[in-house]
Design a protein around this motif. Structure first.
Motif, PDB file in Angstrom:
ATOM      1  N   GLY A 175       0.811  -1.207   0.000  1.00 19.92           N
ATOM      2  CA  GLY A 175       0.000   0.000   0.000  1.00 19.92           C
ATOM      3  C   GLY A 175       0.846   1.260   0.000  1.00 19.92           C
ATOM      4  N   TYR A 181      -2.871   8.415   4.347  1.00 20.15           N
ATOM      5  CA  TYR A 181      -2.912   6.958   4.270  1.00 20.15           C
ATOM      6  C   TYR A 181      -2.540   6.351   5.615  1.00 20.15           C
ATOM      7  N   THR A 182      -3.078   5.182   5.910  1.00 17.31           N
ATOM      8  CA  THR A 182      -2.907   4.579   7.231  1.00 17.31           C
ATOM      9  C   THR A 182      -1.751   3.604   7.272  1.00 17.31           C
ATOM     10  N   SER A 204       2.465  -0.071   5.291  1.00 19.58           N
ATOM     11  CA  SER A 204       1.158   0.428   4.904  1.00 19.58           C
ATOM     12  C   SER A 204       0.071  -0.595   5.225  1.00 19.58           C
ATOM     13  N   GLN A 206      -3.000  -0.284   3.491  1.00 20.87           N
ATOM     14  CA  GLN A 206      -4.025  -0.058   2.481  1.00 20.87           C
ATOM     15  C   GLN A 206      -3.718  -0.715   1.137  1.00 20.87           C
ATOM     16  N   THR A 227      -6.285  -0.724  -8.897  1.00 25.17           N
ATOM     17  CA  THR A 227      -5.490  -0.998  -7.698  1.00 25.17           C
ATOM     18  C   THR A 227      -4.359  -1.964  -8.020  1.00 25.17           C
ATOM     19  N   ASN A 262       6.096  -1.234   0.406  1.00 23.31           N
ATOM     20  CA  ASN A 262       5.283  -0.028   0.383  1.00 23.31           C
ATOM     21  C   ASN A 262       5.502   0.726  -0.925  1.00 23.31           C
ATOM     22  N   LEU A 312       0.290   6.930  -5.905  1.00 21.56           N
ATOM     23  CA  LEU A 312      -0.143   6.560  -4.558  1.00 21.56           C
ATOM     24  C   LEU A 312      -1.600   6.118  -4.551  1.00 21.56           C
ATOM     25  N   SER A 316      -3.457   2.266  -3.392  1.00 24.52           N
ATOM     26  CA  SER A 316      -4.417   2.111  -2.303  1.00 24.52           C
ATOM     27  C   SER A 316      -5.622   1.313  -2.775  1.00 24.52           C
ATOM     28  N   GLY A 319      -8.857   3.967  -0.783  1.00 25.49           N
ATOM     29  CA  GLY A 319      -8.652   5.381  -0.479  1.00 25.49           C
ATOM     30  C   GLY A 319      -9.718   6.301  -1.035  1.00 25.49           C
ATOM     31  N   GLU A 321     -10.041   7.409  -3.941  1.00 28.99           N
ATOM     32  CA  GLU A 321      -9.544   8.365  -4.920  1.00 28.99           C
ATOM     33  C   GLU A 321     -10.141   8.056  -6.285  1.00 28.99           C
TER      34      GLU A 321
END
Length: 326
Positions: A175, A181-182, A204, A206, A227, A262, A312, A316, A319, A321
């Motif tokens: 992710g 982001y988490t 990450s 996600q 993704t 990541n 990015l 994810s 996310g 997006e």
């Protein structure tokens, strides 16, 4: 012999100047031809690399059909701990990569059957098993086919070192790392303490193939075609050590991963500092970019000039997006 016949016989030879001119012309033709041959070979290697990722994508989908979720980028054995005297009590040594999980789906069932999940990726039994690598796990353009890590060796029944374990060139997407982001920061199951994420270069939470994750299609809310699931890491530009190609069977501990990474740096950017083994850039020996496998099993070539926000976003899974490679 007549004088005219003598002239004819002499005219059949080459002068030195003529010979040099012919050699020069041949040299120019070869110089023009070699780049074309190299480009043709690279095009063939690139197609083979795309086919490898496609096969890995199909294998991951088949795994999902059987188990109801994708495998983790790295998964740990969660049963009784090995003996304290066993070398596999080292942090993360009881783990395997997602490439081990999908061995039956890439037609290496016999190798899968011989893996000892209690021992982990670098246990003695498994280091005797990993004497080869499924060809689909390596990019033909990559010059570095073996791990350079001292603990990633192949041994025989008498524990004699036979050589280095084979590297993997396709890593799972844990992710994106960036604002909004988490991160995955649960307790260290080995020590029971809460670790500092930064000391492990962040992990990450996600991506599709995270540390000990079990994501399914329902968890890919950004859309499977938008993704990234797997990325290529096959360049020879990284320095040796933690950044160099890892053994293809190496999995994740709670906060460190071998065959899952990541997304933090741009395509083909090193971004390397000491111990920065999680935050690696997807990269390749293909000019101008690298291949990625999307969750819908499609393969795309991503330019090294891709916008970082888009990059990015497609790393994810959830996310929200609005971004795609199209």
């Amino acid at each position: 012999m007549s004088r005219s016949n003598v002239r004819k016989s002499k005219s059949l030879g080459f002068t030195l100047v003529e010979l040099l001119v012919v050699i020069a012309i041949i040299g120019v033709l070869i110089a023009l031809l070699l780049p074309a041959v190299q480009q043709a070979r690279e095009a063939a290697r690139r197609m083979s690399c795309q086919a490898n990722l496609k096969q890995i994508g199909i294998a991951l989908h088949n795994y999902h059909d059987v188990y109801g979720s994708f495998p983790p980028g790295g998964f740990r054995y969660m049963g009784p701990s090995p003996s304290s005297t066993n070398e596999n009590t080292a942090f993360g040594a009881t783990s395997h990569s997602f490439l081990v999980a999908i061995l039956p789906q890439v037609e290496f069932s016999a190798m899968a059957d011989n893996f000892n999940h209690i021992q982990g990726w670098r246990g003695r039994p498994n280091r005797r098993v990993v004497t080869t690598v499924p060809p689909v796990y390596q990019c033909p353009s990559a010059p570095l086919t073996l791990s350079d890590h001292t603990d990633e060796t192949i041994i025989d029944d008498d524990d004699n070192v036979l050589g280095q374990m084979f590297a993997g060139h396709y890593v799972g997407n844990m992710g994106p790392i960036g604002p909004g982001y988490t991160l995955f920061c649960k307790k260290n199951s080995d020590s029971g303490s809460a670790p500092n994420c930064d000391s492990f270069n962040e992990v990450s939470d996600q991506g599709v193939l995270g540390a000990n994750s079990k994501n399914a299609f329902r968890d890919i809310t950004d859309g499977t075609s938008n993704t990234i699931m797997v990325g290529e890491l096959s360049t020879n530009e990284y320095p040796t050590g933690a950044a160099a190609p890892r053994a293809w069977s190496r999995g994740c501990a709670d906060h460190s991963c071998g065959m899952a990474k990541n997304v933090k740096f741009g395509i083909n950017i090193q971004g390397f500092v000491s111990g920065n083994f999680n935050n690696m850039s997807f990269s390749s020996m293909h000019p101008g970019g690298t291949h990625v496998l999307m969750t819908d099993s499609s393969v795309h070539f991503v330019s090294e000039n891709i916008n970082m926000d888009v990059y990015l976003a497609i790393a994810s899974r959830n996310g929200s997006e609005v971004a795609s490679l199209e």
